[in-house]
Design a protein around this motif. Structure first.
Motif, PDB file in Angstrom:
ATOM      1  N   LYS A 119       9.789   4.776  83.482  1.00 12.56           N
ATOM      2  CA  LYS A 119      10.705   4.703  82.350  1.00 12.56           C
ATOM      3  C   LYS A 119      12.140   4.997  82.753  1.00 12.56           C
ATOM      4  O   LYS A 119      13.076   4.694  82.008  1.00 12.56           O
ATOM      5  CB  LYS A 119      10.273   5.680  81.256  1.00 12.56           C
ATOM      6  N   LEU A 120      12.318   5.622  83.923  1.00 10.38           N
ATOM      7  CA  LEU A 120      13.654   6.021  84.367  1.00 10.38           C
ATOM      8  C   LEU A 120      14.237   5.058  85.399  1.00 10.38           C
ATOM      9  O   LEU A 120      15.337   5.280  85.897  1.00 10.38           O
ATOM     10  CB  LEU A 120      13.609   7.433  84.967  1.00 10.38           C
ATOM     11  N   THR A 121      13.508   3.997  85.729  1.00 10.56           N
ATOM     12  CA  THR A 121      13.964   3.048  86.744  1.00 10.56           C
ATOM     13  C   THR A 121      14.018   1.636  86.170  1.00 10.56           C
ATOM     14  O   THR A 121      13.397   1.339  85.148  1.00 10.56           O
ATOM     15  CB  THR A 121      13.031   3.049  87.961  1.00 10.56           C
ATOM     16  N   GLY A 122      14.743   0.773  86.834  1.00  9.23           N
ATOM     17  CA  GLY A 122      14.788  -0.629  86.445  1.00  9.23           C
ATOM     18  C   GLY A 122      13.915  -1.468  87.364  1.00  9.23           C
ATOM     19  O   GLY A 122      13.202  -0.945  88.224  1.00  9.23           O
ATOM     20  N   THR A 123      13.976  -2.767  87.180  1.00  7.31           N
ATOM     21  CA  THR A 123      13.209  -3.676  88.043  1.00  7.31           C
ATOM     22  C   THR A 123      13.943  -3.867  89.367  1.00  7.31           C
ATOM     23  O   THR A 123      15.170  -3.717  89.461  1.00  7.31           O
ATOM     24  CB  THR A 123      13.014  -5.031  87.360  1.00  7.31           C
ATOM     25  N   LEU A 124      13.171  -4.211  90.389  1.00  5.67           N
ATOM     26  CA  LEU A 124      13.720  -4.429  91.727  1.00  5.67           C
ATOM     27  C   LEU A 124      13.566  -5.899  92.102  1.00  5.67           C
ATOM     28  O   LEU A 124      12.528  -6.502  91.837  1.00  5.67           O
ATOM     29  CB  LEU A 124      13.006  -3.543  92.741  1.00  5.67           C
ATOM     30  N   PRO A 125      14.577  -6.482  92.724  1.00  8.82           N
ATOM     31  CA  PRO A 125      14.497  -7.916  93.081  1.00  8.82           C
ATOM     32  C   PRO A 125      13.606  -8.133  94.299  1.00  8.82           C
ATOM     33  O   PRO A 125      13.398  -7.241  95.127  1.00  8.82           O
ATOM     34  CB  PRO A 125      15.943  -8.282  93.392  1.00  8.82           C
ATOM     35  N   ASN A 126      13.067  -9.361  94.398  1.00 10.75           N
ATOM     36  CA  ASN A 126      12.350  -9.751  95.609  1.00 10.75           C
ATOM     37  C   ASN A 126      13.342  -9.887  96.768  1.00 10.75           C
ATOM     38  O   ASN A 126      14.547 -10.103  96.563  1.00 10.75           O
ATOM     39  CB  ASN A 126      11.623 -11.073  95.398  1.00 10.75           C
ATOM     40  N   PHE A 127      12.819  -9.803  97.990  1.00 10.44           N
ATOM     41  CA  PHE A 127      13.676  -9.978  99.161  1.00 10.44           C
ATOM     42  C   PHE A 127      12.826 -10.545 100.297  1.00 10.44           C
ATOM     43  O   PHE A 127      11.592 -10.438 100.299  1.00 10.44           O
ATOM     44  CB  PHE A 127      14.331  -8.658  99.574  1.00 10.44           C
ATOM     45  N   SER A 128      13.486 -11.161 101.253  1.00 13.27           N
ATOM     46  CA  SER A 128      12.780 -11.784 102.374  1.00 13.27           C
ATOM     47  C   SER A 128      12.945 -10.949 103.633  1.00 13.27           C
ATOM     48  O   SER A 128      13.952 -10.248 103.819  1.00 13.27           O
ATOM     49  CB  SER A 128      13.307 -13.200 102.618  1.00 13.27           C
ATOM     50  N   LEU A 129      11.933 -11.037 104.508  1.00 17.50           N
ATOM     51  CA  LEU A 129      11.954 -10.330 105.779  1.00 17.50           C
ATOM     52  C   LEU A 129      11.487 -11.269 106.878  1.00 17.50           C
ATOM     53  O   LEU A 129      10.499 -11.999 106.713  1.00 17.50           O
ATOM     54  CB  LEU A 129      11.028  -9.108 105.739  1.00 17.50           C
ATOM     55  N   GLN A 130      12.180 -11.232 108.003  1.00 23.42           N
ATOM     56  CA  GLN A 130      11.757 -11.935 109.204  1.00 23.42           C
ATOM     57  C   GLN A 130      10.915 -10.978 110.060  1.00 23.42           C
ATOM     58  O   GLN A 130      10.949  -9.764 109.864  1.00 23.42           O
ATOM     59  CB  GLN A 130      12.976 -12.421 109.993  1.00 23.42           C
TER      60      GLN A 130
END
Length: 328
Positions: A106-117
């Motif tokens: 409830k105290l955090t927002g959503t996190l975006p996807n990210f790519s990794l090599q």
């Protein structure tokens, strides 16, 4: 026939008394997790942070792709509660569930996807915002990382994904109440007060947290024989210390050293938590070799034979002789 039945009954009664005092060996089951599932590695595994109401703080989690393939990573935040087995392992709340009273989600927002090599690592920032007037206490959750395109709600354990635990303490008017639910001596997971062998004995302390914030108990467990301290050990001295979550019971075990093959021993726990709260517990156990127990049983049987059985046989024999003599 009656004499034989009496002997069988006496032996059976003694066996029932003696057997529970000799612990039955059982295989111990150990569980362990890891932080490299799905070809990912994270750091840190756990973060403890204090956040004042009306402020925002961030937690940075480093994620590395240790697989030979590139991937797109999905980050998801789940609340968790303590597992029911008293091990302290987190039990995730899935399907968009939130904890009723200690929710980090409830105290955090959503996190975006990210790519990794392959071998690449990136820092992921988790922003935690505590509104003004927010109730003080403990709030906790897990930031998990799974390959994008999978359903994170089907991943029911932390070992099946990669997760960093975040435990937040919000200062305020909260209640701290940690108590000792039980203090016992165990061998192979079985509680007894009399043991036939000194191997593998542990002191098991079960803490119950009835308060509003996670607690980290600590202290010493002393083993005494008479008035002499023969060994001591630290409880929960890992870095960082393990937590007991609110509304849960967690068991800690401490191996006992210096135990001999025979004798009476006293185990004392002098523990603390928070800022100066003290907890104490004491228990006593005995180590008696199986050969000695068997010898005592044989001695008791011999005494019963001499004091009870043989006199009855003699009396019945004498009565039989008298009856035969009176018929002549």
């Amino acid at each position: 026939m009656r004499v034989r039945n009496l002997i069988i009954s006496v032996f059976g009664a003694l066996a029932l008394v003696a057997v529970p005092a000799i612990p039955v060996a059982a295989a111990a089951t150990n569980t362990s997790g890891n932080n490299s599932g799905n070809g990912l590695r994270i750091s840190p595994i756990r973060t403890d942070i204090v956040i004042e109401p009306g402020t925002t703080k961030t937690v940075t989690v480093t994620v590395q792709d240790v697989s030979p393939n590139s991937m797109t990573v999905q980050a998801v935040i789940n609340d968790f509660v303590a597992s029911n087995d008293e091990s302290g392992s987190p039990r995730l709340l899935l399907n968009n569930q939130t904890a009723p009273s200690h929710s980090l989600k409830k105290l955090t927002g959503t996190l975006p996807n990210f790519s990794l090599q392959p071998n690449e690592q990136k820092d992921v920032t988790v922003t935690i915002t505590v509104p003004k007037g927010y109730p003080g206490g403990g709030y906790y959750g897990a930031v998990r990382f799974v390959p994008a395109g999978t359903n994170p709600e089907n991943t029911v354990s932390l070992s099946a994904s990669v997760a960093s635990l975040i435990l937040v303490t919000i200062p305020g008017n909260y209640h701290e109440a940690l108590s000792i639910a039980s203090f016992d001596i165990e061998q192979s997971g079985h509680i007894h007060s009399v043991f036939s062998k000194p191997n593998g004995l542990v002191a098991a302390v079960r803490f119950q947290n009835s308060g509003d914030v996670q607690e980290q108990p600590f202290g010493k467990v002393l083993v005494k024989k008479g008035d002499k301290v023969i060994s001591s050990a630290e409880l929960n001295n890992s870095d960082p210390r393990a937590n007991v979550l609110p509304d849960s019971i967690r068991k800690f075990t401490v191996p006992l050293k210096g135990i001999g093959s025979f004798g009476k021993y006293t185990v004392e726990a002098n523990l603390g938590y928070a800022s100066g709260q003290l907890l104490t517990a004491k228990t006593t156990f005995y180590v008696i070799p199986s050969a000695l127990i068997l010898g005592v049983i044989i001695a008791i049987l011999a005494i019963i034979l001499l004091v009870v059985v043989i006199p009855r046989i003699v009396r019945r024999h004498d009565q039989s002789v008298l009856r035969r003599a009176s018929r002549r």
